[in-house]
Write a protein that holds these residues in place. Structure first.
Motif, PDB file in Angstrom:
ATOM      1  N   TYR A   1       1.100   3.976  -2.958  1.00  0.00           N
ATOM      2  CA  TYR A   1       0.767   5.369  -2.671  1.00  0.00           C
ATOM      3  C   TYR A   1       1.877   6.292  -3.185  1.00  0.00           C
ATOM      4  O   TYR A   1       1.617   7.297  -3.836  1.00  0.00           O
TER       5      TYR A   1
ATOM      6  N   GLU B   1       0.826  -1.210   0.000  1.00  0.00           N
ATOM      7  CA  GLU B   1       0.000   0.000   0.000  1.00  0.00           C
ATOM      8  C   GLU B   1       0.863   1.265   0.000  1.00  0.00           C
ATOM      9  O   GLU B   1       0.609   2.209  -0.754  1.00  0.00           O
TER      10      GLU B   1
ATOM     11  N   TYR C   1       1.457   9.005  -6.157  1.00  0.00           N
ATOM     12  CA  TYR C   1       1.722  10.416  -5.875  1.00  0.00           C
ATOM     13  C   TYR C   1       2.675  10.991  -6.924  1.00  0.00           C
ATOM     14  O   TYR C   1       2.427  12.057  -7.482  1.00  0.00           O
TER      15      TYR C   1
END
Length: 132
Positions: free
Chosen positions: A10, A6, A14
Motif C-alpha cells: 500500500y 499488504e 501510494y
C-alpha cells in the motif's frame, strides 16, 4: 505477515501514485531516470526485507520528485543487482552548505546522526570576549 506485505505494498503504491502525478514538473532526462527507478523498484517484492528496502528507496525518490530535483542515487540508472540498504547506495559528492560554512569545516556535524525522518537540532552558545 500477510498484513505486513499488504501495508508495504500500500505504501509503495501510494508513493508510486504521488510520483506519477508530479513527474511532469521534472526535466525530460530526470523523468526517464525516475521511470527506470520505478520499474526497478516495482520488481523488488520477493521478500519482506527486499520490500522494506524498496520502500525506503521509493520514499526518497518521492521526496526528490516533490522537490523537483534528483539527488544520488537517482541521478544514475538503478543497479542491475538487487538493491542494498539505501545508505550504502548514496555517495556524497558535495558537502552540505552548513558544513562548508562552519568554523570546524563540519567536523562536529559529520559526527552527528543523520535522521531520515524528523529533525536534528543544533544549538551553539558562544561568548564574546571583551578587551579591557
Amino acid at each position: 505477515m500477510c498484513d505486513m506485505v499488504e501495508d508495504l505494498n500500500y505504501e509503495f503504491n501510494y508513493n508510486m501514485f504521488v510520483i506519477r502525478t508530479m513527474m511532469s514538473s521534472l526535466r525530460h532526462e530526470d523523468r526517464k531516470k525516475v521511470v527506470c527507478w520505478m520499474n526497478k523498484l516495482d520488481s523488488c517484492n520477493h521478500s519482506i526485507d527486499e520490500m522494506r528496502i524498496r520502500n525506503g528507496f521509493m520514499y526518497s525518490l518521492t521526496e526528490n520528485v516533490q522537490k523537483g530535483k534528483l539527488k544520488p542515487p537517482f541521478t544514475e540508472d538503478p543497479p542491475q543487482e538487487p538493491l542494498s540498504d539505501m545508505d550504502q547506495q548514496i555517495v556524497q559528492t558535495e558537502r552540505p552548505f552548513i558544513s562548508q560554512q562552519s568554523l570546524d569545516s563540519g567536523s562536529f556535524l559529520d559526527a552527528q546522526p543523520n535522521v531520515r525522518c524528523g529533525a536534528f537540532c543544533y544549538l551553539a552558545v558562544l561568548s564574546k570576549t571583551t578587551e579591557g
